[in-house]
Design an enzyme around this catalytic site. Structure first.
Site, PDB file in Angstrom:
ATOM      1  N   GLY A 100      72.828   5.019  43.176  1.00 54.29           N
ATOM      2  CA  GLY A 100      73.462   4.031  43.466  1.00 54.29           C
ATOM      3  C   GLY A 100      73.030   2.766  42.804  1.00 54.29           C
ATOM      4  O   GLY A 100      72.763   2.224  41.951  1.00 54.29           O
ATOM      5  N   ALA A 101      71.323   2.759  43.503  1.00 49.52           N
ATOM      6  CA  ALA A 101      70.999   1.061  43.254  1.00 49.52           C
ATOM      7  C   ALA A 101      69.677   1.365  44.197  1.00 49.52           C
ATOM      8  O   ALA A 101      69.056   2.031  45.366  1.00 49.52           O
ATOM      9  CB  ALA A 101      71.997  -0.368  43.494  1.00 49.52           C
ATOM     10  N   MET A 102      68.784   0.370  43.630  1.00 49.51           N
ATOM     11  CA  MET A 102      67.672  -0.130  44.877  1.00 49.51           C
ATOM     12  C   MET A 102      67.475  -1.270  44.697  1.00 49.51           C
ATOM     13  O   MET A 102      67.108  -2.311  44.120  1.00 49.51           O
ATOM     14  CB  MET A 102      66.290   0.821  43.919  1.00 49.51           C
ATOM     15  CG  MET A 102      65.043   0.963  44.768  1.00 49.51           C
ATOM     16  SD  MET A 102      65.299   1.402  46.284  1.00 49.51           S
ATOM     17  CE  MET A 102      63.634   0.541  46.898  1.00 49.51           C
ATOM     18  N   GLU A 103      66.906  -1.468  46.439  1.00 48.28           N
ATOM     19  CA  GLU A 103      67.185  -2.911  46.526  1.00 48.28           C
ATOM     20  C   GLU A 103      65.304  -3.963  46.456  1.00 48.28           C
ATOM     21  O   GLU A 103      65.242  -4.730  47.307  1.00 48.28           O
ATOM     22  CB  GLU A 103      66.980  -3.252  47.520  1.00 48.28           C
ATOM     23  CG  GLU A 103      66.121  -2.402  49.043  1.00 48.28           C
ATOM     24  CD  GLU A 103      66.425  -1.516  49.614  1.00 48.28           C
ATOM     25  OE1 GLU A 103      67.009   0.033  48.939  1.00 48.28           O
ATOM     26  OE2 GLU A 103      65.892  -0.703  50.278  1.00 48.28           O
ATOM     27  N   ASN A 104      64.496  -3.158  45.257  1.00 46.41           N
ATOM     28  CA  ASN A 104      63.316  -4.729  45.374  1.00 46.41           C
ATOM     29  C   ASN A 104      63.670  -5.590  45.428  1.00 46.41           C
ATOM     30  O   ASN A 104      64.123  -6.073  44.220  1.00 46.41           O
ATOM     31  CB  ASN A 104      63.329  -4.076  43.227  1.00 46.41           C
ATOM     32  CG  ASN A 104      63.199  -2.252  42.674  1.00 46.41           C
ATOM     33  OD1 ASN A 104      62.887  -1.344  43.592  1.00 46.41           O
ATOM     34  ND2 ASN A 104      63.878  -2.264  42.341  1.00 46.41           N
ATOM     35  N   GLU A 157      72.858  -3.800  48.209  1.00 47.36           N
ATOM     36  CA  GLU A 157      71.263  -3.802  48.184  1.00 47.36           C
ATOM     37  C   GLU A 157      71.074  -5.997  48.459  1.00 47.36           C
ATOM     38  O   GLU A 157      69.775  -6.194  48.585  1.00 47.36           O
ATOM     39  CB  GLU A 157      71.232  -3.878  46.888  1.00 47.36           C
ATOM     40  CG  GLU A 157      71.401  -2.094  46.130  1.00 47.36           C
ATOM     41  CD  GLU A 157      70.862  -1.468  46.390  1.00 47.36           C
ATOM     42  OE1 GLU A 157      70.503  -1.943  47.604  1.00 47.36           O
ATOM     43  OE2 GLU A 157      71.849  -0.380  47.196  1.00 47.36           O
ATOM     44  N   GLU A 195      69.230   0.838  56.557  1.00 43.87           N
ATOM     45  CA  GLU A 195      69.397   1.873  56.271  1.00 43.87           C
ATOM     46  C   GLU A 195      70.970   2.357  57.058  1.00 43.87           C
ATOM     47  O   GLU A 195      72.083   1.288  56.437  1.00 43.87           O
ATOM     48  CB  GLU A 195      69.521   3.487  55.288  1.00 43.87           C
ATOM     49  CG  GLU A 195      68.717   3.507  54.757  1.00 43.87           C
ATOM     50  CD  GLU A 195      68.670   2.846  53.566  1.00 43.87           C
ATOM     51  OE1 GLU A 195      69.895   2.218  53.234  1.00 43.87           O
ATOM     52  OE2 GLU A 195      68.018   2.104  52.214  1.00 43.87           O
TER      53      GLU A 195
END
Ligand code: B3K
Ligand code: ZN
Length: 865
Positions: free
Chosen positions: A259-263, A296, A318
């Site tokens: 889905g997405a990435m929290e960088n 995120e 998570e």
């Protein structure tokens, strides 16, 4: 193939750490040059070599304190450097090939955009490094790239310098002041449309917000940016957490594994969870965009500021962050439909995982491929465990525990035990027994049984039982917070003589607990597991009439919905066992009256008109005859539609919405209307209604609602409307995914031929995970009749496809194999067909670690049965 699993118990603190990393990346599609300068120091007294992780890298040179270094050995998974000093600078130059990177891990190209995905272990595909979450370093990153094609070049933190070179390239240096593990590193370069805004934090700091989308898609980014501001405000109000950098960036890319990435400061998103407007997105898409944006963003504290010590602790960030995004969504929209949505995920997917060979606790003990553990268990059951703590501690106690968690651990990499211990310190409630939820896998069943004693006493016995799972043979009694109401024959609420934790909360912390009622009436209906207070299955001794009684009188809206679901489940069982006549006139009349009484409550009504999915029905059954169960469900839904036909037409009309808005009221009304339409679709004469809705629709929810109804009503109508839809959207792959999905789930005899056609569609691309999930994922997970065709051709289709996909993108292949690994639900003949295909996969010598782990477990599961 033998592959060594890593074990949680084997954790060792790193022998070396890296305090600073300066990356210099010169972008090129096939030969990107990465120069990494590390400040390394030995941890503790030892003489071990430095072992760096690295995969798919071409090594150019190594300098130690500025001098060439040659005392190293390359291994299959990295680099071992012998006889290094205690503190030193290490400069490593490598070359990588982003264009060839189809696994979408590390640095890759997505439609001309360079982007990265480093969690869990992707950074090692960019450079040699200590790629583990407990090594926290300060990052600077200088990117050099072609000025014309890559006008935007981003990395974490703040831009501190930029310039141009005479060869048509330009460069920019980014600095992230917060030490972080490598999995939070990100780099993006490309040409975008940009949306900008500002957020003023509670303490008055101004934060620049920037959202980057494909050229021409600017308008579809507006909603996401608004959602970001709502998330930032909510986290300040509910958890007192402010954003900590001067800039927050989100980039939408088309090729993305999840889905997405929290960088840190630079989220990378699957464009599916950013782009949304009235014409192209359904209400559900809007909801998902808002919740993923929030998720995120919330990771900035739960995940980034406080991170995981090792990957076994994944649920630390998570489970907690999912719980936080669930609370946010519930505050933004409607608590009831949110809770139902969450429970459906648990019942349809998490219970299935617990029952399968992949069963694991929310904090796993053993892992071969970490990417396989981004699961519904770690995420969604993890969130349920946090929610139970919230229930036990109360909102205030929970907040105090969170404050303490950040006070203790800001800037650290910690464990789930550290989290529980911070929570423990906030109130007097003892969480020792509760923490078993972290280490015990499996779904407990809570059973409720009544006994009417002579005289005026009734007892209610609550029992818990967790059956053995693939990974754990013996189970202990859990600490279960059980929300429960007791209703007497007059519909009044009564309380047991036995004291409870709270008026409607009882703690089931032993195999059995008995509650006594004296003089409270002879018929007491216990309505248990209110609000799904624990991730458990419920087995109650309620009669069908009592489910209706519970629906009428229970206080908890979730319990009212659940009573109807249990009644449906019971009714479908009657059809499945060839005794539909057991669902007699009283029950039908009760159902009709229930629906009739809720006509003014579209939110609850919409949910009550959804009959449990095939996927959730199989969780409470074994030795299943797929087609008999599928047909039983279909027959019941058909009869339900007949009985309700009169009311359904009225409800459909009542829930027409005016000009489109994504508002709580309109979303409920549309959901209700479209659910009703799928029921009406079972009536002979509904074609014109469906066609009319499709033609007049001014929004994607209604268009899709009509297509789903057409899929049920008639194949010819379906094909006709689908063609019109394709003509309109053929240039928009994200919208076309909905069309792919509808085709792939269509119950038709020639489905495999259809799938072949879909794969030849000009917009289909095997490299793009969204397309693959829309076609192959929809088929394998949701096309019951096609996937489970009696001749095994559905299983074979999936297997053939996975063998191919595994060579380029094992992570996505491994997600799609799930339905095949869940063979244990079905009857013997079918199990054999499914296992035959699993064996074909295992025979493949080049099988990825990802698939190997799941397939080998699935094949050895239940071997001793
Ligand atoms: N943390 C990422 C997931 C990474 C998955 C790696 N295979 C997204 C999220 O949970 O927010
Ligand atoms: Zn997350």
């Amino acid at each position: 193939m033998t592959l060594l699993a890593k074990r949680r118990a084997d954790y060792r603190a790193p022998a070396f750490t890296i305090s600073d990393i300066d990356l210099n990346v010169t972008l090129h599609p096939t030969a990107t040059r990465v120069v990494s300068s590390l400040r390394v120091s030995r941890q503790g007294e030892h003489t071990e070599s430095l072992v760096l992780d690295g995969e798919h890298l071409t090594l150019v040179s190594i300098l130690l304190d500025g001098k060439p270094f040659s005392d190293y050995a390359k291994t299959g998974t990295g680099l071992t450097l012998a006889n290094v000093p205690d503190d030193f600078n290490l400069t490593i130059e490598t070359v990588i090939n982003p264009e060839a990177n189809k696994a979408l891990e590390g640095l890759y190209l997505s439609n001309g955009v360079y982007c990265t995905q480093c969690e869990a272990e992707g950074f090692r595909r960019i450079t040699y490094y200590l790629d583990r979450p407990d090594v926290l370093a300060r990052f600077t990153c200088t990117i050099t790239g072609d000025k014309a094609t890559l006008p935007t070049m981003l990395a974490n933190g703040n831009p501190i310098a930029r310039g141009e070179n005479s060869d048509g390239t330009h460069w920019v240096t980014w600095e992230d002041p917060y030490p972080k593990p490598a999995y939070l590193f990100a780099l993006v370069a490309g040409s975008f449309d940009q949306l900008s805004d500002t957020f003023i934090t509670a303490s008055g700091k101004s934060v620049a917000l920037e959202l980057y989308v494909d050229k021409g898609k600017r308008d579809r980014g507006v909603f996401a940016l608004e959602a970001l501001k709502r998330s930032m405000k909510w986290d300040e109000e509910v958890f007192g957490l402010e954003y900590d950098l001067d800039i927050y960036m989100i980039v939408a890319v088309d090729f993305f594994n999840m889905g997405a990435m929290e960088n840190k400061g630079l989220n990378v998103f699957n464009s599916k969870f950013v782009l949304a407007d009235q014409e192209s997105a359904t209400d559900e898409d809007f909801f998902n965009v808002e919740s993923v944006i929030a998720h995120e963003y919330f990771h900035n504290w739960t995940g980034n500021r406080v991170t995981c010590r090792d990957w076994f602790q994944l649920s630390l960030k998570e489970g907690l962050t999912v719980f936080r995004d669930q609370q946010f969504s519930s505050d933004m929209s409607s608590p009831l439909s949110n809770r139902i949505k969450q429970v459906r995920v648990m019942r349809e997917h998490q219970f299935a995982e617990d029952a399968s060979a992949m069963s694991h606790p929310i904090r796993p003990d053993e892992v071969i491929e970490m990417n396989n553990f981004y699961t519904v268990t770690v995420y969604d059951k993890g969130a349920e465990v946090i929610r139970m703590m919230h229930t036990l501690l109360g909102a205030e106690g929970f907040r105090a525990g969170m404050d303490e968690y950040f006070r203790r651990h800001d800037g650290q990499a910690v464990t789930c035990d550290d989290f529980v211990s911070a929570m423990q310190s906030a109130t007097d409630i003892d969480l020792t027994h509760f923490s078993l939820w972290y280490s015990q896998s499996g779904t407990p069943t809570v059973s409720v049984k009544r006994d009417v004693k002579p005289g005026c006493e009734v007892t209610v016995t609550l029992k818990q039982h967790t059956p053995p799972t693939a990974d754990q043979a013996t189970k202990q009694a859990l600490y279960i917070p059980l929300q429960i109401e007791f209703i007497n024959e007059r519909g009044e609420h009564v309380l047991p003589d036995t004291p409870m934790y709270r008026d409607n909360l009882c703690i089931l912390d032993k195999p059995a607990v008995t509650l006594t009622f004296t003089g409270k009436g002879r018929q007491i209906t216990p309505v248990a597991l209110g609000n799904f207070s624990a991730p458990a299955k419920l087995q109650s001794d309620l009669t069908p009439e009592e489910y209706l009684h519970a629906f009428r009188f229970a206080d908890d809206a979730f319990s009212r919905w659940d009573a109807i679901q249990q009644l449906y489940n019971w009714a479908i069982e009657q059809y499945y066992t060839n005794q539909p006549e057991n669902v007699g006139p009283t029950i039908w009349q009760g159902l009709v009256s229930a629906v009739d009484a809720e006509q003014q409550n579209p939110e609850l009504l919409a949910e009550c008109l959804v009959v449990p999915s095939f996927e959730s029905l199989i969780q409470t059954r074994t030795d299943i005859d797929v087609h008999a169960l599928y047909n039983a469900r279909e027959a019941f839904v058909g009869d339900l539609s007949d009985k309700l036909a009169g009311i359904l037409n009225t409800v459909y009309e009542q829930n027409q919405t005016g000009d489109y808005a994504y508002s709580v009221e309109q979303v409920s009304a549309r959901r209700c209307k479209n659910t009703v339409l799928t029921l009406l679709a079972r009536q002979q004469d509904s074609a014109s209604l469906i066609r009319e809705q499709f033609t007049q629709s001014d929004n994607m929810s209604d268009s899709l609602g009509a297509l789903k109804a057409a899929q049920i009503q008639d194949l010819k109508l379906f094909s006709e409307l689908m063609q019109q839809f394709e003509q309109r959207w053929h240039n928009d792959p994200l919208v076309l995914d909905k069309w792919f999905g509808l085709h792939a789930t269509c119950p038709r005899d020639d489905i495999l031929a259809q799938l072949t056609l879909l794969r030849q569609h000009p917009q289909f691309s095997q490299q793009n995970p969204n397309r693959v999930r829309a076609v192959v994922g929809s088929f394998a997970f949701y096309n019951t009749t096609g996937f489970h065709a009696d001749d095994g051709s559905g299983y074979q289709f999936l297997t053939d496809y996975l063998i191919e996909l595994d060579t380029t993108n094992p992570q996505v292949a491994s997600r799609l194999v799930t339905p095949l690994t869940q063979w244990q639900h079905y009857n013997g003949e079918r199990q054999a067909l499914m296992k035959r295909q699993l064996s074909r996969l295992l025979d493949n010598k080049n099988l990825s670690k990802d698939l190997y782990e799941k397939v080998s477990k699935a094949l050895s599961f239940g071997h001793n049965d």
